[in-house]
Structures are given as structure tokens and as C-alpha cells.
Design a protein around this motif. Sequence first.
Motif, PDB file in Angstrom:
ATOM      1  N   ALA A  14       0.856  -1.185   0.000  1.00  0.00           N
ATOM      2  CA  ALA A  14       0.000   0.000   0.000  1.00  0.00           C
ATOM      3  C   ALA A  14       0.890   1.232   0.000  1.00  0.00           C
ATOM      4  N   PRO A  15       0.468   2.280  -0.685  1.00  0.00           N
ATOM      5  CA  PRO A  15       1.299   3.486  -0.692  1.00  0.00           C
ATOM      6  C   PRO A  15       1.303   4.139   0.678  1.00  0.00           C
ATOM      7  N   SER A  16       2.453   4.578   1.078  1.00  0.00           N
ATOM      8  CA  SER A  16       2.512   5.359   2.304  1.00  0.00           C
ATOM      9  C   SER A  16       2.098   6.781   1.954  1.00  0.00           C
ATOM     10  N   LYS A  17       1.656   7.519   2.930  1.00  0.00           N
ATOM     11  CA  LYS A  17       1.315   8.930   2.699  1.00  0.00           C
ATOM     12  C   LYS A  17       2.564   9.668   2.245  1.00  0.00           C
ATOM     13  N   ARG A  18       3.679   9.315   2.814  1.00  0.00           N
ATOM     14  CA  ARG A  18       4.942   9.964   2.462  1.00  0.00           C
ATOM     15  C   ARG A  18       5.281   9.744   0.984  1.00  0.00           C
ATOM     16  N   LEU A  19       5.064   8.529   0.481  1.00  0.00           N
ATOM     17  CA  LEU A  19       5.346   8.250  -0.925  1.00  0.00           C
ATOM     18  C   LEU A  19       4.386   9.029  -1.820  1.00  0.00           C
ATOM     19  N   ALA A  20       3.121   9.094  -1.447  1.00  0.00           N
ATOM     20  CA  ALA A  20       2.160   9.885  -2.223  1.00  0.00           C
ATOM     21  C   ALA A  20       2.541  11.364  -2.218  1.00  0.00           C
ATOM     22  N   ASP A  21       2.995  11.870  -1.077  1.00  0.00           N
ATOM     23  CA  ASP A  21       3.452  13.270  -0.999  1.00  0.00           C
ATOM     24  C   ASP A  21       4.656  13.500  -1.901  1.00  0.00           C
ATOM     25  N   TYR A  22       5.583  12.555  -1.907  1.00  0.00           N
ATOM     26  CA  TYR A  22       6.750  12.666  -2.781  1.00  0.00           C
ATOM     27  C   TYR A  22       6.323  12.729  -4.250  1.00  0.00           C
ATOM     28  N   LEU A  23       5.404  11.856  -4.655  1.00  0.00           N
ATOM     29  CA  LEU A  23       4.976  11.814  -6.054  1.00  0.00           C
ATOM     30  C   LEU A  23       4.254  13.090  -6.484  1.00  0.00           C
ATOM     31  N   ALA A  24       3.697  13.818  -5.545  1.00  0.00           N
ATOM     32  CA  ALA A  24       3.031  15.090  -5.850  1.00  0.00           C
ATOM     33  C   ALA A  24       3.993  16.280  -5.758  1.00  0.00           C
ATOM     34  N   LEU A  25       5.204  16.038  -5.306  1.00  0.00           N
ATOM     35  CA  LEU A  25       6.177  17.101  -5.061  1.00  0.00           C
ATOM     36  C   LEU A  25       6.584  17.820  -6.339  1.00  0.00           C
ATOM     37  N   GLN A  26       6.562  19.139  -6.295  1.00  0.00           N
ATOM     38  CA  GLN A  26       7.043  19.961  -7.401  1.00  0.00           C
ATOM     39  C   GLN A  26       8.430  20.515  -7.132  1.00  0.00           C
ATOM     40  N   GLY A  27       8.782  20.714  -5.888  1.00  0.00           N
ATOM     41  CA  GLY A  27      10.041  21.351  -5.522  1.00  0.00           C
ATOM     42  C   GLY A  27      11.174  20.367  -5.303  1.00  0.00           C
ATOM     43  N   SER A  28      12.174  20.817  -4.569  1.00  0.00           N
ATOM     44  CA  SER A  28      13.395  20.066  -4.316  1.00  0.00           C
ATOM     45  C   SER A  28      13.143  18.802  -3.498  1.00  0.00           C
ATOM     46  N   THR A  29      13.601  17.688  -4.024  1.00  0.00           N
ATOM     47  CA  THR A  29      13.516  16.419  -3.295  1.00  0.00           C
ATOM     48  C   THR A  29      14.366  16.485  -2.029  1.00  0.00           C
ATOM     49  N   THR A  30      15.534  17.100  -2.109  1.00  0.00           N
ATOM     50  CA  THR A  30      16.420  17.204  -0.955  1.00  0.00           C
ATOM     51  C   THR A  30      15.746  17.960   0.179  1.00  0.00           C
ATOM     52  N   PHE A  31      15.126  19.103  -0.120  1.00  0.00           N
ATOM     53  CA  PHE A  31      14.423  19.857   0.920  1.00  0.00           C
ATOM     54  C   PHE A  31      13.264  19.039   1.499  1.00  0.00           C
TER      55      PHE A  31
END
Length: 167
Positions: A14-31
Motif C-alpha cells: 500500500a502506498p505510504s502517505k509519504r510516498l504519495a506526498d513525494y509523487l506530488a512534489l514539485q520542488g526540491s527532493t532534498t528539501f
Amino acid sequence: MASADTLLSTDEAAPSKRLADYLALQGSTTFFLQTISGHPVEVEVLQQSIETHPHRGDILHRHSRLYVRHPRNIVLVAESEIALSRLDPEQREKLIERIEGIGKLLDPGNLGLLEKRDIEVARVPAPHTLQTASDWAVSRYFSMTINGVHYGEIREILNNESLERAR
């Protein structure tokens, strides 16, 4: 291109909320990773080369991994192609010298200047370099622009297990 919901709605994981948030991310992955971990995110460059293209100029090809707290605490692996001609001399030097992550370098204040445009999001076998027990991962391939200027493409690969290491 598959949607995040399609990719992650299997019985396997199942997708974690964190993974779903990452996939929606527009900005810096590092930040993003620093925010969820509360720790600096380090970039380990595994391989890097510069090729000169007649129409695109110098292109930096980089294979790297991002980790938190310890080099074995890998959160994601990435492959990138960045147009060095689009960078100012200081950015170019830092990128070549492997000092900072690409998104953090291009938008150092995390002001929302960076925009990611997904080219492909796919479920893939987890690469060995990710060092997870899980045999699947998500590959996010995107182009990166700032103020409408194209800087390059990046493929980031991670999964629920590796993303949990950022806690």
C-alpha cells in the motif's frame, strides 16, 4: 503514463502517505527529505561525466544516491542529465564538485522556483543500489525547470521502505 494511484494500488504494498506526498512534489527532493527527517540529506555521487553535444552544450550525466545520517541509510537513487550551460559559474562548480543536490542548488531558499514535469512514473524492480528488502520501487522521471527555463531531466527511484529511512 501511469498515475500514482494506479502504480501503488496493488495488494503487494500500500502506498505510504509519504510516498504519495513525494509523487506530488514539485520542488526540491532534498528539501522534502530534510523536512521529513529533520536531518541534512547527503548526496553521494557514484558516477559522473560531462559530454559535449553540438546543440545542447555541456551535459552533466550523474548517477547518485541520497541518504540521511549514514551512507548505508539510502533513501533514493537518481540518474540525471543537467545542461551545464544554463548554470552560473558558481552553480556549475558546485554541481561538478558534488557539493549539493541539484534541486537545492537551483532553488537554494526552497522558494518554489523549481518545477517538475513528470515524463514517466512507473513501478520498477528495486535496484540493488537502493538496498531494500522490497523487490519493487517507483521510478519518477521528470524534467526540471525554473522560471520556464529547462535545466535537465532526473530519474529518481525509491519505495516505501527506503523513504521510511528519512524518519
